[in-house]
Design an enzyme around this catalytic site. Structure first.
Site, PDB file in Angstrom:
ATOM      1  N   LEU A  65       1.234  -1.313   0.242  1.00 26.70           N
ATOM      2  CA  LEU A  65      -0.183   0.033  -0.039  1.00 26.70           C
ATOM      3  C   LEU A  65       0.853   1.184  -0.015  1.00 26.70           C
ATOM      4  CD1 LEU A  65      -2.605  -1.279   2.658  1.00 26.70           C
ATOM      5  CD2 LEU A  65      -2.917  -0.979   0.337  1.00 26.70           C
ATOM      6  N   PRO A  66       0.449   2.806  -0.228  1.00 27.79           N
ATOM      7  CA  PRO A  66       0.827   3.611   0.197  1.00 27.79           C
ATOM      8  C   PRO A  66       1.726   4.367   0.668  1.00 27.79           C
ATOM      9  CG  PRO A  66      -1.263   4.002  -1.949  1.00 27.79           C
ATOM     10  CD  PRO A  66      -0.865   2.825  -0.733  1.00 27.79           C
ATOM     11  N   THR A  97       6.418   0.730   2.046  1.00 28.45           N
ATOM     12  CA  THR A  97       7.439   1.388   2.695  1.00 28.45           C
ATOM     13  C   THR A  97       6.505   2.645   3.289  1.00 28.45           C
ATOM     14  OG1 THR A  97       9.015   1.673   0.406  1.00 28.45           O
ATOM     15  CG2 THR A  97       9.255   2.943   2.056  1.00 28.45           C
ATOM     16  N   LYS A 172      15.564   0.200   4.264  1.00 30.12           N
ATOM     17  CA  LYS A 172      14.532   0.805   3.140  1.00 30.12           C
ATOM     18  C   LYS A 172      14.842   2.070   2.864  1.00 30.12           C
ATOM     19  CE  LYS A 172      12.033   1.074  -0.066  1.00 30.12           C
ATOM     20  NZ  LYS A 172      11.893   0.720  -1.073  1.00 30.12           N
ATOM     21  N   LYS A 247       7.346  11.166  -0.393  1.00 26.08           N
ATOM     22  CA  LYS A 247       6.991  10.468   0.895  1.00 26.08           C
ATOM     23  C   LYS A 247       8.681   9.772   1.837  1.00 26.08           C
ATOM     24  CE  LYS A 247       6.145   5.823   0.620  1.00 26.08           C
ATOM     25  NZ  LYS A 247       5.401   4.857   0.829  1.00 26.08           N
TER      26      LYS A 247
HETATM   27  P1  NAD Z   1       0.625   2.192  -6.515  1.00 25.33           P
HETATM   28  O1  NAD Z   1       0.430   3.332  -6.055  1.00 25.33           O
HETATM   29  O2  NAD Z   1       1.223   2.122  -8.168  1.00 25.33           O
HETATM   30  O3  NAD Z   1      -0.293   1.122  -6.070  1.00 25.33           O
HETATM   31  C1  NAD Z   1      -0.759   1.566  -4.809  1.00 25.33           C
HETATM   32  C2  NAD Z   1      -2.166   0.468  -4.181  1.00 25.33           C
HETATM   33  O4  NAD Z   1      -2.700   0.081  -3.545  1.00 25.33           O
HETATM   34  C3  NAD Z   1      -2.921   1.346  -5.800  1.00 25.33           C
HETATM   35  O5  NAD Z   1      -3.489   0.274  -6.272  1.00 25.33           O
HETATM   36  C4  NAD Z   1      -4.188   1.326  -4.435  1.00 25.33           C
HETATM   37  O6  NAD Z   1      -5.780   1.196  -5.928  1.00 25.33           O
HETATM   38  C5  NAD Z   1      -4.227   0.715  -3.609  1.00 25.33           C
HETATM   39  N1  NAD Z   1      -4.999   0.855  -2.622  1.00 25.33           N
HETATM   40  C6  NAD Z   1      -4.974   2.199  -1.874  1.00 25.33           C
HETATM   41  N2  NAD Z   1      -5.628   1.923  -0.170  1.00 25.33           N
HETATM   42  C7  NAD Z   1      -5.769   0.810  -0.259  1.00 25.33           C
HETATM   43  C8  NAD Z   1      -7.198  -0.009   0.255  1.00 25.33           C
HETATM   44  N3  NAD Z   1      -7.283   0.013   1.358  1.00 25.33           N
HETATM   45  N4  NAD Z   1      -7.297  -1.196  -0.308  1.00 25.33           N
HETATM   46  C9  NAD Z   1      -7.315  -1.811  -1.527  1.00 25.33           C
HETATM   47  N5  NAD Z   1      -5.650  -1.686  -1.797  1.00 25.33           N
HETATM   48  C10 NAD Z   1      -5.572  -0.087  -1.535  1.00 25.33           C
HETATM   49  O7  NAD Z   1       2.115   2.061  -5.526  1.00 25.33           O
HETATM   50  P2  NAD Z   1       3.350   1.169  -5.840  1.00 25.33           P
HETATM   51  O8  NAD Z   1       4.413   1.996  -6.699  1.00 25.33           O
HETATM   52  O9  NAD Z   1       2.629   0.218  -6.359  1.00 25.33           O
HETATM   53  O10 NAD Z   1       3.832   1.703  -4.196  1.00 25.33           O
HETATM   54  C11 NAD Z   1       3.316   0.435  -3.076  1.00 25.33           C
HETATM   55  C12 NAD Z   1       4.756   0.729  -1.920  1.00 25.33           C
HETATM   56  O11 NAD Z   1       5.461   0.247  -2.943  1.00 25.33           O
HETATM   57  C13 NAD Z   1       4.184   1.751  -1.597  1.00 25.33           C
HETATM   58  O12 NAD Z   1       5.203   2.158  -0.222  1.00 25.33           O
HETATM   59  C14 NAD Z   1       6.498   2.375  -2.420  1.00 25.33           C
HETATM   60  O13 NAD Z   1       6.844   3.413  -1.547  1.00 25.33           O
HETATM   61  C15 NAD Z   1       6.465   1.097  -2.606  1.00 25.33           C
HETATM   62  N6  NAD Z   1       7.799   0.610  -3.353  1.00 25.33           N
HETATM   63  C16 NAD Z   1       7.709   1.397  -4.588  1.00 25.33           C
HETATM   64  C17 NAD Z   1       8.137   0.987  -5.542  1.00 25.33           C
HETATM   65  C18 NAD Z   1       8.351   0.882  -7.436  1.00 25.33           C
HETATM   66  O14 NAD Z   1       8.922   1.428  -7.902  1.00 25.33           O
HETATM   67  N7  NAD Z   1       7.279   1.841  -7.482  1.00 25.33           N
HETATM   68  C19 NAD Z   1       9.792   0.222  -5.892  1.00 25.33           C
HETATM   69  C20 NAD Z   1      10.088  -0.068  -3.935  1.00 25.33           C
HETATM   70  C21 NAD Z   1       8.555   0.253  -3.522  1.00 25.33           C
END
Ligand code: NAD
Length: 297
Positions: A65-66, A97, A172, A247
């Site tokens: 999740l975000p 994260t 991280k 963030k």
């Molecule tokens: P994203 O915005 O693509 O995905 C987040 C998903 O969570 C969305 O599909 C959203 O609809 C869903 N969501 C939000 N609230 C929800 C809830 N209450 N119930 C169900 N679903 C819900 O983000 P991402 O890029 O996949 O990143 C997710 C996490 O991973 C973050 O914490 C980010 O910092 C971390 N991260 C991302 C990357 C990257 O390269 N994108 C790399 C490492 C870590």
């Protein structure tokens, strides 16, 4: 094979859930976005109508999740917290994260209900999530780490035990502060070379074989057309959003303040991503930071 609830099927969670299904696990997937659910179904996951529905009877719950407020809401403070319905054998693996303090407090709330919770943030980007080569950085007890390991191995290549609850998030955030600094530096150097007549691909090849080599140059070049398959070559769509990097740099600044650690470079990187976000680029991939350096056309 295990039954796994997967909550949060975005850029990262979608391919991670797909890899668990590919490995033969039963994956019950939930996201607020219908499009994400559609993709998950195509990838072999069972679509659940709610997070509660997905988690009922699950051996593991994985969340991607975000931010911290989403994780806290899902397990502890929401209308139907998952900690109220999970069995004592279940293990929650949160791969988002988030701040270490929230990770520790959610783990403590789980422990009160007899449910295990570990922080297991990842590194490796969307490419790593798709290829199943992510790095996992776990905070939790030895027993929890051992229990999670075979599941994490379906999605990642390097699985580290950083320490007790919250330690995964601290490691991280150190990594992502460095990543933000490296991306900003890479954009700065490439832009200066291009402004002085160099071909960005030639300059990138030179620096990759020189002392400026780094992850952004190797696998995530920010200049469009230099590298295939990276966000820069698809208008900075997909990948790791500026909002999320901002963030993470904010989380790094909190850790820096709490521990009185000097982080001038992290602070400068946060200011740069803040300017870029304020210019309306929050939903683009973070390598789009190079736009901040380029002359207006
Ligand atoms: P994203 O915005 O693509 O995905 C987040 C998903 O969570 C969305 O599909 C959203 O609809 C869903 N969501 C939000 N609230 C929800 C809830 N209450 N119930 C169900 N679903 C819900 O983000 P991402 O890029 O996949 O990143 C997710 C996490 O991973 C973050 O914490 C980010 O910092 C971390 N991260 C991302 C990357 C990257 O390269 N994108 C790399 C490492 C870590």
């Amino acid at each position: 094979m295990a039954t796994i609830a997967f909550i949060g099927l975005g850029n990262m969670g979608g391919p991670m859930a797909a890899n668990l299904a590919k490995a033969g696990h039963t994956v019950k997937a939930f996201d607020l976005s219908p499009k994400a659910l559609e993709t998950a179904a195509e990838q072999g996951c069972q679509v659940a109508e709610s997070a509660q529905h997905a988690a009922t009877g699950a051996d593991f719950v994985i969340s991607m999740l975000p931010a911290g407020k989403h994780v806290q809401g899902l397990y502890v403070t929401g209308e139907q917290p998952l900690f109220d319905l999970l069995g004592n054998d279940a293990l929650v693996i949160d791969c988002s994260t988030i701040d270490a303090e929230t990770a520790r407090s959610v783990a403590a709330a789980g422990a009160e209900k007899g449910v295990g919770f570990i922080d297991a943030p990842v590194s490796g980007g969307v490419g790593g999530a798709q290829a199943g080569t992510l790095t996992f950085i776990v905070g939790g007890t030895d027993a929890q780490f051992q229990k999670a390991q075979p599941i994490l191995e379906c999605m990642g290549k390097n699985i580290f035990h950083a320490g007790d609850h919250g330690a995964g998030q601290i490691a991280k955030v150190c990594n992502n502060m460095l990543l933000g600094i490296l991306m900003a530096g890479t954009c700065e150097a490439l832009n200066m070379g291009v402004k002085n007549g160099l071909d960005p691909k030639v300059l990138s090849d030179i620096m990759k074989q020189s002392s400026g080599n780094n992850w952004a140059l190797q696998v995530y070049n920010p200049v469009p057309g230099v590298m295939d398959g990276v966000p820069a070559s698809r208008d900075y769509q997909g990948g790791f959003q500026v909002d999320l990097m901002f963030k993470d740099l904010g989380l790094a600044m909190e850790v820096s303040q709490q521990s009185a650690s000097a982080t001038p470079m992290g602070s400068a990187a946060r200011a740069l991503f803040n300017l870029h976000k304020a210019a309306g680029h929050g939903s683009l991939d973070f390598s789009s930071l190079i736009k901040l350096y380029q002359d207006a056309e």
